[in-house]
Design a protein around this motif. Structure first.
Motif, PDB file in Angstrom:
ATOM      1  N   PHE A   1       0.833  -1.208   0.000  1.00 37.49           N
ATOM      2  CA  PHE A   1       0.000   0.000   0.000  1.00 37.49           C
ATOM      3  C   PHE A   1       0.866   1.256   0.000  1.00 37.49           C
ATOM      4  N   VAL A   2       1.891   1.273   0.843  1.00 32.41           N
ATOM      5  CA  VAL A   2       2.766   2.444   0.931  1.00 32.41           C
ATOM      6  C   VAL A   2       3.437   2.709  -0.419  1.00 32.41           C
ATOM      7  N   GLN A   3       3.761   1.656  -1.146  1.00 34.72           N
ATOM      8  CA  GLN A   3       4.338   1.838  -2.477  1.00 34.72           C
ATOM      9  C   GLN A   3       3.276   2.316  -3.473  1.00 34.72           C
ATOM     10  N   ALA A   4       2.060   1.784  -3.355  1.00 30.98           N
ATOM     11  CA  ALA A   4       0.993   2.123  -4.309  1.00 30.98           C
ATOM     12  C   ALA A   4       0.525   3.560  -4.169  1.00 30.98           C
ATOM     13  N   ILE A   5       0.696   4.153  -2.987  1.00 27.16           N
ATOM     14  CA  ILE A   5       0.190   5.503  -2.734  1.00 27.16           C
ATOM     15  C   ILE A   5       1.105   6.579  -3.315  1.00 27.16           C
ATOM     16  N   ALA A   6       2.275   6.195  -3.815  1.00 21.72           N
ATOM     17  CA  ALA A   6       3.230   7.164  -4.354  1.00 21.72           C
ATOM     18  C   ALA A   6       2.603   7.981  -5.480  1.00 21.72           C
ATOM     19  N   LEU A   7       2.946   9.255  -5.524  1.00 17.81           N
ATOM     20  CA  LEU A   7       2.376  10.165  -6.517  1.00 17.81           C
ATOM     21  C   LEU A   7       2.650   9.690  -7.939  1.00 17.81           C
ATOM     22  N   THR A   8       3.823   9.137  -8.170  1.00 18.23           N
ATOM     23  CA  THR A   8       4.191   8.705  -9.525  1.00 18.23           C
ATOM     24  C   THR A   8       3.344   7.538 -10.022  1.00 18.23           C
ATOM     25  N   ARG A   9       2.626   6.871  -9.125  1.00 17.90           N
ATOM     26  CA  ARG A   9       1.805   5.724  -9.515  1.00 17.90           C
ATOM     27  C   ARG A   9       0.326   6.095  -9.658  1.00 17.90           C
ATOM     28  N   GLN A  10       0.001   7.387  -9.522  1.00 19.09           N
ATOM     29  CA  GLN A  10      -1.396   7.814  -9.645  1.00 19.09           C
ATOM     30  C   GLN A  10      -1.686   8.307 -11.060  1.00 19.09           C
ATOM     31  N   PRO A  11      -2.955   8.243 -11.482  1.00 19.36           N
ATOM     32  CA  PRO A  11      -3.330   8.797 -12.795  1.00 19.36           C
ATOM     33  C   PRO A  11      -2.989  10.281 -12.867  1.00 19.36           C
ATOM     34  N   ARG A  12      -2.646  10.753 -14.049  1.00 20.84           N
ATOM     35  CA  ARG A  12      -2.198  12.140 -14.206  1.00 20.84           C
ATOM     36  C   ARG A  12      -3.059  12.915 -15.209  1.00 20.84           C
ATOM     37  N   SER A  13      -4.221  12.375 -15.574  1.00 20.17           N
ATOM     38  CA  SER A  13      -5.060  13.077 -16.543  1.00 20.17           C
ATOM     39  C   SER A  13      -5.699  14.323 -15.945  1.00 20.17           C
ATOM     40  N   SER A  14      -5.936  14.325 -14.628  1.00 16.87           N
ATOM     41  CA  SER A  14      -6.516  15.486 -13.944  1.00 16.87           C
ATOM     42  C   SER A  14      -6.307  15.320 -12.446  1.00 16.87           C
ATOM     43  N   LEU A  15      -6.512  16.400 -11.702  1.00 20.03           N
ATOM     44  CA  LEU A  15      -6.404  16.326 -10.245  1.00 20.03           C
ATOM     45  C   LEU A  15      -7.507  15.439  -9.660  1.00 20.03           C
ATOM     46  N   PHE A  16      -8.665  15.395 -10.321  1.00 18.33           N
ATOM     47  CA  PHE A  16      -9.725  14.494  -9.872  1.00 18.33           C
ATOM     48  C   PHE A  16      -9.279  13.041 -10.020  1.00 18.33           C
ATOM     49  N   ALA A  17      -8.692  12.701 -11.159  1.00 19.95           N
ATOM     50  CA  ALA A  17      -8.222  11.337 -11.393  1.00 19.95           C
ATOM     51  C   ALA A  17      -7.099  10.976 -10.433  1.00 19.95           C
ATOM     52  N   LEU A  18      -6.200  11.928 -10.183  1.00 18.82           N
ATOM     53  CA  LEU A  18      -5.109  11.682  -9.230  1.00 18.82           C
ATOM     54  C   LEU A  18      -5.670  11.372  -7.842  1.00 18.82           C
ATOM     55  N   TYR A  19      -6.614  12.196  -7.404  1.00 16.58           N
ATOM     56  CA  TYR A  19      -7.204  11.995  -6.072  1.00 16.58           C
ATOM     57  C   TYR A  19      -7.967  10.674  -6.009  1.00 16.58           C
ATOM     58  N   GLN A  20      -8.676  10.339  -7.096  1.00 12.20           N
ATOM     59  CA  GLN A  20      -9.380   9.062  -7.138  1.00 12.20           C
ATOM     60  C   GLN A  20      -8.384   7.906  -7.082  1.00 12.20           C
ATOM     61  N   GLY A  21      -7.225   8.080  -7.671  1.00 13.79           N
ATOM     62  CA  GLY A  21      -6.194   7.057  -7.586  1.00 13.79           C
ATOM     63  C   GLY A  21      -5.761   6.802  -6.157  1.00 13.79           C
ATOM     64  N   TRP A  22      -5.619   7.865  -5.379  1.00 15.96           N
ATOM     65  CA  TRP A  22      -5.307   7.708  -3.950  1.00 15.96           C
ATOM     66  C   TRP A  22      -6.432   6.965  -3.231  1.00 15.96           C
ATOM     67  N   MET A  23      -7.665   7.330  -3.554  1.00 17.10           N
ATOM     68  CA  MET A  23      -8.801   6.652  -2.922  1.00 17.10           C
ATOM     69  C   MET A  23      -8.839   5.171  -3.294  1.00 17.10           C
ATOM     70  N   ASP A  24      -8.546   4.875  -4.563  1.00 17.74           N
ATOM     71  CA  ASP A  24      -8.553   3.476  -5.005  1.00 17.74           C
ATOM     72  C   ASP A  24      -7.470   2.668  -4.286  1.00 17.74           C
ATOM     73  N   SER A  25      -6.302   3.282  -4.057  1.00 19.24           N
ATOM     74  CA  SER A  25      -5.236   2.597  -3.315  1.00 19.24           C
ATOM     75  C   SER A  25      -5.670   2.323  -1.882  1.00 19.24           C
ATOM     76  N   ALA A  26      -6.341   3.318  -1.270  1.00 23.62           N
ATOM     77  CA  ALA A  26      -6.827   3.131   0.098  1.00 23.62           C
ATOM     78  C   ALA A  26      -7.877   2.026   0.159  1.00 23.62           C
ATOM     79  N   GLN A  27      -8.771   1.995  -0.830  1.00 29.75           N
ATOM     80  CA  GLN A  27      -9.802   0.959  -0.838  1.00 29.75           C
ATOM     81  C   GLN A  27      -9.217  -0.415  -1.131  1.00 29.75           C
ATOM     82  N   ALA A  28      -8.101  -0.463  -1.852  1.00 30.68           N
ATOM     83  CA  ALA A  28      -7.420  -1.736  -2.066  1.00 30.68           C
ATOM     84  C   ALA A  28      -6.905  -2.296  -0.741  1.00 30.68           C
TER      85      ALA A  28
END
Length: 263
Positions: free
Chosen positions: A163-190
């Motif tokens: 999880f700590v590795q998955a939460i890294a900024l470089t591993r989040q979607p970069r199409s928009s700030l909404f997608a980036l934030y959703q990526g963090w949420m998806d990692s947390a839900q994982a």
């Protein structure tokens, strides 16, 4: 693995350009984020310090902002709240932590990656924002917070490390700030899913992440229903009614197993 705020922030891999590292006066939260006297007491008695860690904007992280009819994400904030040690215990009660997190999320107009740190454990929470239906200029929470205690909610050290590795900024979607934030949420839900499955596995894409979100909601609902039926069956004196409740419980457990298969 004992996580602290500096260690978790380091795992995010935030660029220097988005770091703020400023202390936020507690009175701002008291004045803007405490609608009731009980909330004011909660903040006054439990909050030691509020730190504005970072502001993720298009010009600081290279990710475009986001606008649609429901919301406008011009930046994402990272906040860390240090809690006072409690007299009888070092950890704030879960209900109080949840309420405090909600108050902080409501007080900030931007989506927030929020860390509440008590010295023994850390609560991570995220919540989408949207425009209020009746007040166009007001922002409200959009659905429930995604929240967890670390390291308690990790089923294993391997899952926590993943999880700590998955939460890294470089591993989040970069199409928009909404997608980036959703990526963090998806990692947390994982990680919340790993608590039920025993294994951390990042979603393969948005569609699988959405299926997992729905499955987690179903698991929570069905677990609550199973607990209710067990309690009723244990108290029931009439045999016929007891059998009926146990059959209902078995049906719920079958549904729960099916929901867990979707995680």
């Amino acid at each position: 693995m004992l996580l602290d705020v500096p260690g978790f922030i380091a795992s995010l891999g935030l660029p220097d350009g988005c770091r703020v590292d400023q202390r936020v006066p507690k009175k701002l939260l008291l004045e803007n984020g405490a609608p009731t006297a009980a909330d004011k007491r909660l903040i006054a008695n439990t909050v030691e310090e509020i730190q504005w860690v970072a502001a993720l904007k298009p010009n600081t992280v290279g990710v475009p902002d986001y606008r649609d009819e429901l919301r406008e994400y011009l930046e994402v904030a990272v906040l860390a709240v240090t809690l006072r040690s409690q007299p009888a215990q070092d950890k704030i009660r879960p209900a109080n932590a949840a309420r405090l997190a909600e108050l902080v999320h409501r007080a900030v107009p931007y989506p927030v990656l929020l860390l509440l740190y008590s010295g023994q454990s850390m609560t991570l929470s995220l919540a989408h924002k949207r425009w209020a239906q009746n007040e166009a200029s007001k922002v409200v929470l959009d659905s429930d917070m995604v929240s967890m205690s670390l390291p308690e909610d990790a089923p294993s050290l391997d899952a926590l490390n993943a999880f700590v590795q998955a939460i890294a900024l470089t591993r989040q979607p970069r199409s928009s700030l909404f997608a980036l934030y959703q990526g963090w949420m998806d990692s947390a839900q994982a990680l919340l899913a790993a608590k039920l499955t025993g294994m951390f596995k990042a979603a393969d894409g948005p569609e699988q992440a959405a299926i997992r979100r729905h499955a987690l909601q179903e698991c929570a609902r069905l677990e609550t229903e199973a607990t209710r039926l067990r309690t009723l069956a244990a108290k029931e004196k009439q045999l016929a009614r007891q059998v009926e409740l146990n059959l209902a419980l078995k049906r719920v457990l079958v549904q729960l197993a099916a929901a867990r298969e979707q995680l």
